[in-house]
Design an enzyme around this catalytic site. Structure first.
Site, PDB file in Angstrom:
ATOM      1  CB  SER A  95      -0.963  -0.053   1.190  1.00 17.27           C
ATOM      2  OG  SER A  95      -1.961   0.935   1.108  1.00 17.27           O
TER       3      SER A  95
ATOM      4  CG  ASP B  93      -7.204  -2.425  -3.622  1.00 24.15           C
ATOM      5  OD1 ASP B  93      -7.804  -1.414  -3.210  1.00 24.15           O
ATOM      6  OD2 ASP B  93      -5.969  -2.590  -3.493  1.00 24.15           O
TER       7      ASP B  93
ATOM      8  CG  HIS C 177      -5.929  -1.875   0.041  1.00 24.27           C
ATOM      9  ND1 HIS C 177      -5.287  -1.457  -1.102  1.00 24.27           N
ATOM     10  CD2 HIS C 177      -5.246  -1.321   1.080  1.00 24.27           C
ATOM     11  CE1 HIS C 177      -4.274  -0.677  -0.785  1.00 24.27           C
ATOM     12  NE2 HIS C 177      -4.218  -0.594   0.535  1.00 24.27           N
TER      13      HIS C 177
END
Length: 244
Positions: free
Chosen positions: A94, A167, A194
């Protein structure tokens, strides 16, 4: 391989250790992992709220509303690598993947010849990456997302890109994959969101490990070819290997 590991926004190193446990276990022995924590206090990321308590300290590396923090993140990472490195690879999730990709591009722009001959990282693994940013403009206090249309294949090292089809930010991860060399780029899209594939995502873990191993193998092949070339080996292969 020695991996430098960067967590996502609103988490911490311990959480990232837990998130990557199944992947690391399946990769087997022969690798070490160093987890580097962010320094900016942050609220819990939505996907981990059920995993944390109010007493847990959570961090981010940057705030995109604070350009100074973006520049500092790159400089601090560079200093950390100089002091604690070298590292063979970087594994990031991320926001951490955003920092990693932007850092690799920054180093590449500083000295392209050196980074192609002796890159800071031999390979990289990106989980659900956020967008990479133009590092030159960060020093000018500006944010510009780097997309394949403006920065195609500017990351030359072998890379693995793993994200979930559910996601909401998957386009960001896809864009980062497009910044990387197509001949040594490996992509896997799992059925989740995610997240880093974990123990409850058995097939996603297996598929993720398969492409990570492929990237490690590609990096080793390139490294061996470079060594043979520097020694004047007539059997050295000078063209980069192709991905599968």
């Amino acid at each position: 391989m020695r991996f430098l590991c960067l967590h996502g926004s609103g988490t911490n190193s311990k959480i990232f250790e837990t998130q990557t446990a199944a992947i690391r276990y399946s990769l087997g022995d022969g690798h070490t992992y160093e987890f580097v924590e962010g320094t900016m206090p942050a609220a819990a990321a939505p996907e981990i709220k059920e995993m944390v308590s109010p007493a847990d300290e959570l961090f981010s590396y940057v705030s995109l509303e604070n350009m100074e923090s973006c520049v500092s993140a790159l400089v601090n990472l560079d200093s950390y690598i100089a002091t604690e490195g070298p590292f063979d690879a970087i594994l990031a999730f991320s926001q951490g993947a955003m920092i990693a990709a932007t850092y690799i591009i920054w180093k590449m722009r500083q000295n392209p010849a050196l980074q192609r001959k002796a890159p800071t990282f031999k390979c990289a693994v990106f989980f659900s990456s956020w967008s990479a940013y133009d590092p030159d403009l960060l020093w000018q206090g500006k944010l510009r997302v780097l997309t394949p249309s403006v920065g195609k294949e500017i990351i030359p090292i072998p890379t693995a890109h793993i994200w979930g089809q559910n996601d909401k930010a998957s386009i960001k991860a896809s864009d980062v994959s497009g910044l990387c060399a197509s001949g040594t780029r490996q992509v896997y899209v799992h059925e989740g969101g995610h997240e880093v594939p974990g123990a409850r995502m058995n097939q996603a873990v297996k598929s993720s490990v398969r492409i990570i191993r492929r990237v490690i193998s590609l990096a080793s092949e390139i490294d061996q070819d470079a060594c043979r070339s520097s020694l004047g080996d007539p059997l050295a292969i000078h063209s980069p290997p192709h991905g599968v």
